[in-house]
Design an enzyme around this catalytic site. Structure first.
Site, PDB file in Angstrom:
ATOM      1  N   LYS A 182      37.420  45.581  51.362  1.00  0.00           N
ATOM      2  CA  LYS A 182      37.242  44.166  51.704  1.00  0.00           C
ATOM      3  C   LYS A 182      38.161  43.786  52.867  1.00  0.00           C
ATOM      4  CE  LYS A 182      35.778  43.087  46.973  1.00  0.00           C
ATOM      5  NZ  LYS A 182      36.099  42.528  45.644  1.00  0.00           N
ATOM      6  N   GLN A 230      41.120  40.309  42.390  1.00  0.00           N
ATOM      7  CA  GLN A 230      40.304  41.449  41.989  1.00  0.00           C
ATOM      8  C   GLN A 230      40.366  41.631  40.469  1.00  0.00           C
ATOM      9  OE1 GLN A 230      38.299  43.012  44.103  1.00  0.00           O
ATOM     10  NE2 GLN A 230      37.514  44.457  42.591  1.00  0.00           N
ATOM     11  N   ASP A 257      34.388  34.283  45.450  1.00  0.00           N
ATOM     12  CA  ASP A 257      33.755  35.178  44.468  1.00  0.00           C
ATOM     13  C   ASP A 257      32.653  34.457  43.685  1.00  0.00           C
ATOM     14  OD1 ASP A 257      34.479  37.871  44.294  1.00  0.00           O
ATOM     15  OD2 ASP A 257      36.442  37.392  43.434  1.00  0.00           O
TER      16      ASP A 257
HETATM   17  N1  GUN Z   1      35.570  43.431  40.125  1.00  0.00           N
HETATM   18  C1  GUN Z   1      34.320  43.969  40.175  1.00  0.00           C
HETATM   19  N2  GUN Z   1      33.529  43.259  40.989  1.00  0.00           N
HETATM   20  C2  GUN Z   1      34.265  42.237  41.461  1.00  0.00           C
HETATM   21  C3  GUN Z   1      33.986  41.159  42.356  1.00  0.00           C
HETATM   22  O1  GUN Z   1      32.885  40.979  42.873  1.00  0.00           O
HETATM   23  N3  GUN Z   1      35.035  40.325  42.602  1.00  0.00           N
HETATM   24  C4  GUN Z   1      36.262  40.497  42.034  1.00  0.00           C
HETATM   25  N4  GUN Z   1      37.202  39.614  42.318  1.00  0.00           N
HETATM   26  N5  GUN Z   1      36.543  41.469  41.199  1.00  0.00           N
HETATM   27  C5  GUN Z   1      35.552  42.350  40.921  1.00  0.00           C
END
Ligand code: GUN
Length: 291
Positions: free
Chosen positions: A52, A96, A119
């Site tokens: 990311k 995350q 998110d």
């Molecule tokens: N863990 C797995 N997928 C995601 C996501 O799309 N966003 C976040 N913040 N954590 C994750």
């Protein structure tokens, strides 16, 4: 059978954003800034967050990665989020998941300012999504919708079976596919661990979205000829033949399902890159809405 190439569509989306950021810079406007919080040292989470942050750099966004000890208290983590909420230079905040067991996902998500919730996990974002109002759509289902749109796949009136009901993928996916949009307008069945006749339901599906996190769960005998297969799984499976010690498996047994499918996403190179592209789109919108 056509492969839905997530790398290609993601690149096209990122290229579009790159141009839009350059335009903003030329106009003297603010550059989008994403803050990512990583708690602990989970290997998969490290990989995702790293990706990311790298993508932000590629597009021309600013990014800030905040690494916190696994042992950090919930109180301290909420304090870090509050600081980011109050920082006008930060447009998007992502924490995350998964988080260590002593920290409540719910409290963390609820603490993020809804206007920075790139998110799309905050109850305000989820509520708006359910009502079909403009909002942040969770990155993975958003990425799947972008992919369906890119390939101009006609989903109207189709029966979609979504396997998995997580807040991150399955549930929002079911809402988006059933919405009165294009893509959308599907009749959706959402399946989970208590579903009794999963194979029969899958055999009736025009579209299967596999998002349960069980490697190679969907086999050819569960799939109707000509079905569209979206594989959201990315599980690390021990593999001594690989230098890194593992290989990545999707939720679909690709080799046997692909010949029956009209369209199918590979793993890797399918939904994964689309998730990142969708997150970047959300971050761009978070910035352009305010600035
Ligand atoms: N863990 C797995 N997928 C995601 C996501 O799309 N966003 C976040 N913040 N954590 C994750």
């Amino acid at each position: 059978m056509q492969i839905l190439d997530g790398n290609l569509v993601s690149q096209a989306t990122r290229d579009e954003l790159k141009i839009k950021v350059a335009q903003r810079v030329a106009e003297g406007k603010k550059v989008p800034h994403l803050a990512a919080i990583l708690v602990g040292t989970n290997g998969a989470s490290e990989t995702y967050v790293g990706s990311k942050v790298r993508t932000c750099e590629e597009i021309g966004f600013k990014s800030t990665l905040i690494r916190l000890e696994e042992s950090i208290s919930e109180f301290k983590l909420l304090g870090v989020i509050e600081e980011l909420n109050n920082d006008p230079d930060i447009d998007g905040i992502l924490v995350q998941l998964p988080l260590p067991k002593h920290i409540s996902d719910e409290k963390v998500i609820n603490t993020i300012d809804a206007s920075k919730d790139v998110d799309g996990f905050h109850p305000v974002s989820v509520g708006k999504m359910v009502q079909g109002l403009p909002t942040f759509i969770p990155a993975t289902p958003h990425g799947v919708m972008l992919m369906l749109a890119h390939y101009k796949i006609d989903t109207k009136g189709k029966h979609a079976v979504v396997i998995g009901r997580s807040n991150i993928v399955g549930r929002p996916m079911s809402i988006l596919l059933s919405a009165g949009t294009n893509p959308g307008n599907c009749t959706v069945t959402i399946c989970h661990s208590h579903t009794k006749n999963l194979k029969e339901l899958c055999l009736q599906a025009d579209i299967i979205v596999a998002a349960l996190g069980k490697p190679e769960f969907v086999t050819a005998d569960m799939v109707k000829e000509g079905a569209i297969i979206i594989d959201v799984g990315i599980t690390r499976v021990e593999d001594p033949t690989k230098k890194r010690g593992y290989s990545i498996k999707g939720d679909v047994k690709f080799d046997e399902v692909a010949p029956k499918a009209s369209y199918i996403t590979p793993v890797p190179g399918g939904v994964g890159p689309m998730t990142i592209a969708a997150l970047m789109k959300n971050t761009f919108h978070a910035c352009s809405e305010k600035n």
